[in-house]
Design a protein around this motif. Structure first.
Motif, PDB file in Angstrom:
ATOM      1  N   GLU A   1       4.304  11.762 -33.710  1.00  0.00           N
ATOM      2  CA  GLU A   1       3.874  12.265 -32.518  1.00  0.00           C
ATOM      3  C   GLU A   1       3.484  11.192 -31.647  1.00  0.00           C
ATOM      4  O   GLU A   1       3.234  11.227 -30.386  1.00  0.00           O
ATOM      5  N   LYS A   2       3.170  10.134 -31.932  1.00  0.00           N
ATOM      6  CA  LYS A   2       2.723   8.875 -31.235  1.00  0.00           C
ATOM      7  C   LYS A   2       3.821   7.910 -30.863  1.00  0.00           C
ATOM      8  O   LYS A   2       3.561   7.057 -29.826  1.00  0.00           O
ATOM      9  N   LEU A   3       5.045   8.327 -31.170  1.00  0.00           N
ATOM     10  CA  LEU A   3       6.107   7.168 -30.897  1.00  0.00           C
ATOM     11  C   LEU A   3       6.479   7.402 -29.386  1.00  0.00           C
ATOM     12  O   LEU A   3       6.803   6.200 -28.833  1.00  0.00           O
ATOM     13  N   VAL A   4       6.615   8.627 -28.671  1.00  0.00           N
ATOM     14  CA  VAL A   4       6.912   8.447 -27.326  1.00  0.00           C
ATOM     15  C   VAL A   4       5.792   7.591 -26.596  1.00  0.00           C
ATOM     16  O   VAL A   4       6.405   6.875 -25.676  1.00  0.00           O
ATOM     17  N   ALA A   5       4.452   7.768 -26.804  1.00  0.00           N
ATOM     18  CA  ALA A   5       3.579   7.156 -26.060  1.00  0.00           C
ATOM     19  C   ALA A   5       3.507   5.692 -26.378  1.00  0.00           C
ATOM     20  O   ALA A   5       3.613   4.711 -25.321  1.00  0.00           O
TER      21      ALA A   5
ATOM     22  N   GLY B   1      14.446   3.608 -10.581  1.00  0.00           N
ATOM     23  CA  GLY B   1      13.752   2.909 -11.767  1.00  0.00           C
ATOM     24  C   GLY B   1      12.959   3.864 -12.407  1.00  0.00           C
ATOM     25  O   GLY B   1      12.816   4.051 -13.808  1.00  0.00           O
ATOM     26  N   ALA B   2      12.218   4.627 -11.790  1.00  0.00           N
ATOM     27  CA  ALA B   2      11.256   5.840 -12.335  1.00  0.00           C
ATOM     28  C   ALA B   2      12.306   6.922 -13.002  1.00  0.00           C
ATOM     29  O   ALA B   2      11.711   7.281 -14.348  1.00  0.00           O
ATOM     30  N   LEU B   3      13.040   7.339 -12.570  1.00  0.00           N
ATOM     31  CA  LEU B   3      14.091   8.187 -13.164  1.00  0.00           C
ATOM     32  C   LEU B   3      14.614   7.586 -14.468  1.00  0.00           C
ATOM     33  O   LEU B   3      14.450   8.134 -15.464  1.00  0.00           O
ATOM     34  N   ALA B   4      15.081   6.356 -14.439  1.00  0.00           N
ATOM     35  CA  ALA B   4      15.666   5.688 -15.533  1.00  0.00           C
ATOM     36  C   ALA B   4      14.649   5.634 -16.690  1.00  0.00           C
ATOM     37  O   ALA B   4      14.849   5.820 -17.878  1.00  0.00           O
ATOM     38  N   GLY B   5      13.388   5.160 -16.223  1.00  0.00           N
ATOM     39  CA  GLY B   5      12.256   4.802 -17.355  1.00  0.00           C
ATOM     40  C   GLY B   5      11.771   6.293 -17.698  1.00  0.00           C
ATOM     41  O   GLY B   5      11.338   6.127 -19.171  1.00  0.00           O
TER      42      GLY B   5
ATOM     43  N   ALA C   1       4.788   7.369 -17.341  1.00  0.00           N
ATOM     44  CA  ALA C   1       4.705   9.102 -17.121  1.00  0.00           C
ATOM     45  C   ALA C   1       5.324   9.796 -18.365  1.00  0.00           C
ATOM     46  O   ALA C   1       4.694  10.608 -18.787  1.00  0.00           O
ATOM     47  N   ALA C   2       6.322   9.119 -18.888  1.00  0.00           N
ATOM     48  CA  ALA C   2       6.843   9.779 -20.094  1.00  0.00           C
ATOM     49  C   ALA C   2       5.878   9.680 -21.387  1.00  0.00           C
ATOM     50  O   ALA C   2       5.949  10.641 -21.988  1.00  0.00           O
ATOM     51  N   ALA C   3       5.403   8.505 -21.290  1.00  0.00           N
ATOM     52  CA  ALA C   3       4.409   8.479 -22.363  1.00  0.00           C
ATOM     53  C   ALA C   3       3.327   9.636 -22.203  1.00  0.00           C
ATOM     54  O   ALA C   3       2.734   9.895 -23.246  1.00  0.00           O
ATOM     55  N   LYS C   4       2.834   9.796 -20.962  1.00  0.00           N
ATOM     56  CA  LYS C   4       1.712  10.583 -21.012  1.00  0.00           C
ATOM     57  C   LYS C   4       2.210  12.128 -21.103  1.00  0.00           C
ATOM     58  O   LYS C   4       1.388  12.940 -21.641  1.00  0.00           O
ATOM     59  N   PHE C   5       3.508  12.371 -20.789  1.00  0.00           N
ATOM     60  CA  PHE C   5       3.589  14.020 -20.477  1.00  0.00           C
ATOM     61  C   PHE C   5       4.930  14.485 -21.387  1.00  0.00           C
ATOM     62  O   PHE C   5       4.952  15.723 -21.403  1.00  0.00           O
TER      63      PHE C   5
END
Length: 420
Positions: free
Chosen positions: A120-124, A324-328, A280-284
């Motif tokens: 569960e920590k891998l995305v962050a 870039g934001a969409l890609a990340g 943003a992905a890491a957070k949400f």
């Protein structure tokens, strides 16, 4: 996050910073050697080709020793590649050795995350690693450019160490000394990375056995219902990202009338967007919801096509940040899911080696197709539209494949599964 994670981040930052500064210094060295104009782009090719050719071996090496020790050894290989330039070895050969070190470094860098952290920590974790890597790319490029400017190189050459007289006589040699210092910082952090205690079966020593092992892992990951989706997305992303670098330069030259040195800044703008999307992905986005971000890939491809309507620098900046934001935002959860499935099905090092093989093969193929389109004298607007629609349509096909997989059984239930 566990304490060792921040040590890994620091080691990765300084090693990547030095890699990117060295690329600029190598390009400057080729220019000073009056090399032909087609040679500097080959630096990236020689760097990436190691990921493809050595994929069967670096995963086994990463699993043979504690990951921190592997990262230290491979970082020192990078230092050796950097040092070869002092002895007038051709920059392509020297940078190829740096690429070899980076190819062996990567499975350990990403593989240790699955050993150190719960799923569960891998995305962050991936979000912070990718965000920090993008930051190091930007700062490394700026550092490399600064080190080869006449004013700073003259200052470095005039600096004298007490007692010891080093034979440093050219701007490139002065730049290489500073870059080596950052590799040294990375090595110090490598030595502080904790041993996670993870141990794998004894690695096969014979090259043929290693190739067979790698082939088995390659097939296993592509057959897995979650592995194939995440691997397809990350493979597309890295190939598209490398090609987008060159497209942006050509587009800036023709549509924005920007010279090369200013056009290069736009690559940093894309990188800033990637960092924003990654964080943003890491957070949400939790790992369980990682596949829900795939529509972002289609959106990115379609947004890229709108570049043909932009002829103002002030419109170009927010557009490239958005790309870039969409890609990340879509690649970080996919990367985390791929690492998780690889860890479950095989080992961390072997999984990342398969990932690197696919991604860098995609880089070489897509750069080759881009070069072919330029050779056929297609204008940049046509290239942009073809590229954007290719990315969007490929992501749509991947989403359809995932839907077909889901109709067979609920593959999302596999997320969070314990290692086999």
């Amino acid at each position: 996050m566990r304490r060792g994670f921040y040590t890994i981040m620091a080691a990765q930052f300084f090693s990547s910073l030095a890699d990117n500064a060295l690329l600029i210094a190598s390009m400057a060295l080729l220019v000073s050697m009056q090399s032909p104009s087609w040679m500097p782009p080959l630096l990236k090719f020689f760097f990436a080709v190691s990921y493809v050719l050595l994929a069967a071996f670096v995963g086994a090496f990463a699993d043979a020793l504690p990951k921190g020790k592997v990262m230290f050894i491979t970082n020192m290989i990078k230092v050796l590649g950097c040092a070869l330039m002092f002895f007038h070895v051709h920059p392509l050969i020297a940078y190829a050795l740096v690429g070899f070190g980076a190819a062996a470094y990567s499975p350990a860098k990403y593989g240790i995350l699955t050993e150190l952290l719960p799923p569960e920590k891998l995305v962050a974790a991936n979000g912070w690693i990718e965000g920090l890597t993008v930051t190091s790319i930007i700062l490394g490029t700026v550092l490399g450019g600064a080190l080869v400017t006449p004013h700073i190189s003259a200052t470095l050459l005039n600096f004298d160490f007490p007692v010891v007289d080093f034979p440093i006589n050219t701007p490139t040699e002065a730049a290489l000394c500073v870059i080596t210092f950052f590799y040294g910082l990375a090595a110090l952090f490598n030595l502080r990375i904790p041993d996670t205690g993870a141990r794998y079966a004894h690695q096969k020593p014979h090259p043929v056995q290693l190739v067979c092992d790698f082939s088995h892992c390659f097939v296993t990951l592509w057959k897995d219902k979650l592995g194939q989706i995440s691997l397809a997305v990350t493979t597309l992303f890295w190939g598209a990202g490398a090609t987008l670098q060159f497209i942006v330069l050509k587009w800036a030259e023709e549509s924005l009338q920007m010279p090369l040195n200013k056009a290069a800044v736009l690559q940093g703008v894309v990188a800033i967007g990637i960092a924003i999307g990654a964080v943003a992905a890491a957070k949400f986005v939790p790992l369980k919801k990682s596949l829900a971000v795939m529509p972002m890939g289609i959106a990115m491809g379609l947004v890229v096509t709108t570049m043909i309507f932009v002829h103002s620098v002030w419109l170009a900046y927010p557009l490239l940040v958005l790309v870039g934001a969409l890609a990340g935002f879509f690649v970080v959860p996919m990367n985390a899911l791929l690492q998780h499935r690889g860890h479950v099905l095989m080992s961390a090092g072997h999984s990342v080696a398969v990932q690197n093989f696919n991604e860098n093969l995609s880089v070489l193929i897509m750069l080759g197709l881009y070069a072919l389109m330029i050779y056929l004298d297609l204008n940049i607007q046509a290239v942009i539209v073809i590229f954007g629609l290719f990315v969007a349509s490929t992501m749509f096909i991947v989403m359809r494949k995932h839907s077909a997989n889901q109709r067979q059984f609920d593959s999302l239930a596999l997320i969070g599964e314990h290692k086999h």
